[in-house]
Design a protein around this motif. Structure first.
Motif, PDB file in Angstrom:
ATOM      1  N   LEU A   1       0.040   4.697 -16.924  1.00  0.00           N
ATOM      2  CA  LEU A   1      -0.844   5.806 -17.276  1.00  0.00           C
ATOM      3  C   LEU A   1      -0.738   6.937 -16.259  1.00  0.00           C
ATOM      4  O   LEU A   1      -0.861   8.117 -16.616  1.00  0.00           O
ATOM      5  CB  LEU A   1      -2.290   5.305 -17.376  1.00  0.00           C
ATOM      6  CG  LEU A   1      -2.575   4.394 -18.569  1.00  0.00           C
ATOM      7  CD1 LEU A   1      -3.943   3.735 -18.427  1.00  0.00           C
ATOM      8  CD2 LEU A   1      -2.494   5.161 -19.882  1.00  0.00           C
ATOM      9  N   TYR A   2      -0.486   6.590 -15.006  1.00  0.00           N
ATOM     10  CA  TYR A   2      -0.279   7.620 -13.985  1.00  0.00           C
ATOM     11  C   TYR A   2       0.990   8.417 -14.278  1.00  0.00           C
ATOM     12  O   TYR A   2       1.003   9.647 -14.132  1.00  0.00           O
ATOM     13  CB  TYR A   2      -0.208   6.980 -12.609  1.00  0.00           C
ATOM     14  CG  TYR A   2      -0.050   7.948 -11.466  1.00  0.00           C
ATOM     15  CD1 TYR A   2      -0.906   9.034 -11.324  1.00  0.00           C
ATOM     16  CD2 TYR A   2       0.941   7.765 -10.504  1.00  0.00           C
ATOM     17  CE1 TYR A   2      -0.778   9.922 -10.267  1.00  0.00           C
ATOM     18  CE2 TYR A   2       1.081   8.642  -9.438  1.00  0.00           C
ATOM     19  CZ  TYR A   2       0.228   9.722  -9.333  1.00  0.00           C
ATOM     20  OH  TYR A   2       0.362  10.599  -8.279  1.00  0.00           O
ATOM     21  N   GLN A   3       2.034   7.727 -14.717  1.00  0.00           N
ATOM     22  CA  GLN A   3       3.260   8.445 -15.071  1.00  0.00           C
ATOM     23  C   GLN A   3       2.998   9.407 -16.230  1.00  0.00           C
ATOM     24  O   GLN A   3       3.507  10.534 -16.246  1.00  0.00           O
ATOM     25  CB  GLN A   3       4.382   7.464 -15.436  1.00  0.00           C
ATOM     26  CG  GLN A   3       4.718   6.443 -14.360  1.00  0.00           C
ATOM     27  CD  GLN A   3       4.839   7.044 -12.973  1.00  0.00           C
ATOM     28  OE1 GLN A   3       5.635   7.955 -12.732  1.00  0.00           O
ATOM     29  NE2 GLN A   3       4.039   6.540 -12.036  1.00  0.00           N
ATOM     30  N   ASP A   4       2.209   8.965 -17.213  1.00  0.00           N
ATOM     31  CA  ASP A   4       1.848   9.846 -18.329  1.00  0.00           C
ATOM     32  C   ASP A   4       1.079  11.062 -17.824  1.00  0.00           C
ATOM     33  O   ASP A   4       1.310  12.190 -18.274  1.00  0.00           O
ATOM     34  CB  ASP A   4       0.991   9.087 -19.352  1.00  0.00           C
ATOM     35  CG  ASP A   4       1.751   7.988 -20.078  1.00  0.00           C
ATOM     36  OD1 ASP A   4       2.994   7.943 -19.998  1.00  0.00           O
ATOM     37  OD2 ASP A   4       1.082   7.158 -20.741  1.00  0.00           O
ATOM     38  N   HIS A   5       0.149  10.828 -16.894  1.00  0.00           N
ATOM     39  CA  HIS A   5      -0.643  11.926 -16.330  1.00  0.00           C
ATOM     40  C   HIS A   5       0.252  12.934 -15.606  1.00  0.00           C
ATOM     41  O   HIS A   5       0.103  14.151 -15.784  1.00  0.00           O
ATOM     42  CB  HIS A   5      -1.680  11.350 -15.356  1.00  0.00           C
ATOM     43  CG  HIS A   5      -2.303  12.360 -14.456  1.00  0.00           C
ATOM     44  ND1 HIS A   5      -3.273  13.247 -14.880  1.00  0.00           N
ATOM     45  CD2 HIS A   5      -2.084  12.634 -13.139  1.00  0.00           C
ATOM     46  CE1 HIS A   5      -3.620  14.032 -13.883  1.00  0.00           C
ATOM     47  NE2 HIS A   5      -2.921  13.678 -12.808  1.00  0.00           N
ATOM     48  N   LEU A   6       1.193  12.435 -14.800  1.00  0.00           N
ATOM     49  CA  LEU A   6       2.097  13.330 -14.075  1.00  0.00           C
ATOM     50  C   LEU A   6       2.946  14.153 -15.046  1.00  0.00           C
ATOM     51  O   LEU A   6       3.106  15.365 -14.872  1.00  0.00           O
ATOM     52  CB  LEU A   6       2.994  12.518 -13.140  1.00  0.00           C
ATOM     53  CG  LEU A   6       2.301  11.842 -11.942  1.00  0.00           C
ATOM     54  CD1 LEU A   6       3.292  10.951 -11.204  1.00  0.00           C
ATOM     55  CD2 LEU A   6       1.704  12.875 -10.994  1.00  0.00           C
ATOM     56  N   ALA A   7       3.483  13.478 -16.068  1.00  0.00           N
ATOM     57  CA  ALA A   7       4.326  14.172 -17.039  1.00  0.00           C
ATOM     58  C   ALA A   7       3.520  15.251 -17.775  1.00  0.00           C
ATOM     59  O   ALA A   7       3.999  16.374 -17.976  1.00  0.00           O
ATOM     60  CB  ALA A   7       4.916  13.177 -18.030  1.00  0.00           C
ATOM     61  N   ALA A   8       2.281  14.920 -18.175  1.00  0.00           N
ATOM     62  CA  ALA A   8       1.444  15.886 -18.888  1.00  0.00           C
ATOM     63  C   ALA A   8       1.060  17.064 -17.999  1.00  0.00           C
ATOM     64  O   ALA A   8       0.793  18.160 -18.498  1.00  0.00           O
ATOM     65  CB  ALA A   8       0.191  15.192 -19.414  1.00  0.00           C
ATOM     66  N   SER A   9       1.044  16.831 -16.674  1.00  0.00           N
ATOM     67  CA  SER A   9       0.680  17.883 -15.721  1.00  0.00           C
ATOM     68  C   SER A   9       1.899  18.654 -15.223  1.00  0.00           C
ATOM     69  O   SER A   9       1.769  19.538 -14.367  1.00  0.00           O
ATOM     70  CB  SER A   9      -0.058  17.267 -14.519  1.00  0.00           C
ATOM     71  OG  SER A   9      -1.206  16.564 -14.938  1.00  0.00           O
ATOM     72  N   GLY A  10       3.088  18.293 -15.730  1.00  0.00           N
ATOM     73  CA  GLY A  10       4.306  18.963 -15.298  1.00  0.00           C
ATOM     74  C   GLY A  10       4.728  18.608 -13.894  1.00  0.00           C
ATOM     75  O   GLY A  10       5.405  19.394 -13.224  1.00  0.00           O
ATOM     76  N   LEU A  11       4.325  17.414 -13.433  1.00  0.00           N
ATOM     77  CA  LEU A  11       4.643  16.976 -12.078  1.00  0.00           C
ATOM     78  C   LEU A  11       5.733  15.910 -12.103  1.00  0.00           C
ATOM     79  O   LEU A  11       5.887  15.191 -13.096  1.00  0.00           O
ATOM     80  CB  LEU A  11       3.381  16.411 -11.410  1.00  0.00           C
ATOM     81  CG  LEU A  11       2.223  17.409 -11.249  1.00  0.00           C
ATOM     82  CD1 LEU A  11       0.964  16.695 -10.789  1.00  0.00           C
ATOM     83  CD2 LEU A  11       2.613  18.517 -10.267  1.00  0.00           C
TER      84      LEU A  11
END
Length: 199
Positions: A166-176
């Motif tokens: 879920l952290y990877q999803d969050h980073l991807a959604a944030s452009g990080l």
């Protein structure tokens, strides 16, 4: 020591106040609230991750070592089922040194504030992580669905993903860019620990 089938679902939420109110109305019992520090160990070449095995040291009110084996029923997007072996540890630093001598070194660290409730046959965890808030329900699959409904949560929104995924999803959604560890800043940790029942 416990050796059980871990069966759980996670739900992203904006805040915990409605869930706490629903838990209280449904007769839930608040058990604990702790800050957790977690260290995931692996070999230098990532052998355990490659085999979907998690070896974790956790410091909360006490110390624990946990081994999670590959998902028993892969492919269910809402419910995760995997074997979990866990036991208390009196000296986490000593155990970490033992694992290091065997080639298992810290690969990632993560933190959360976990508030745990008992609701009938399930455990309900309100997890505050550095990147969001989640409700985790653990217990028999039919009881997870019933508990979710009583808390106003939809199984259609449930996920079997790990907090790392879920952290990877969050980073991807944030452009990080991808990153493994997720820990609070000192200020974020203070705020997470100080959150009131309205958060």
């Amino acid at each position: 020591m416990s050796d059980t089938a871990e069966i759980e679902s996670k739900f992203a939420v904006d805040g915990f106040a409605p869930v706490r109110a629903a838990l209280a109305a449904a007769g839930g019992e608040r058990l604990s609230r702790w800050f957790e520090e977690n260290i995931v160990l692996d070999t230098a070449d990532g052998d355990l991750r490659r085999r979907d095995i998690l070896l974790r040291l956790r410091r909360d009110a006490a110390g624990k070592v946990t081994l999670k084996l590959p998902a028993a029923v892969p492919g269910n997007p809402a419910i995760k089922i995997r074997r979990e072996i866990e036991t208390g540890v009196g000296d986490l630093a000593a155990l970490e040194a033992i694992f290091a001598a065997l080639g298992y070194l810290p690969r990632l660290r993560y933190e959360k504030v976990r508030e745990t409730w008992r609701l009938g046959p399930v455990l309900v965890c309100l997890d505050r992580l550095p990147y969001g808030r989640f409700v985790e329900i653990e217990g028999p699959a039919p009881d997870i669905a019933a508990a979710a409904a009583s808390l106003g949560l939809s199984m259609a929104a449930a996920t079997a993903k790990t907090y790392h995924d879920l952290y990877q999803d969050h980073l991807a959604a944030s452009g990080l860019p991808p990153a493994d560890s997720f820990v609070f800043t000192p200020q974020g940790r203070r705020e997470a620990l100080a959150e009131s029942g309205d958060a």
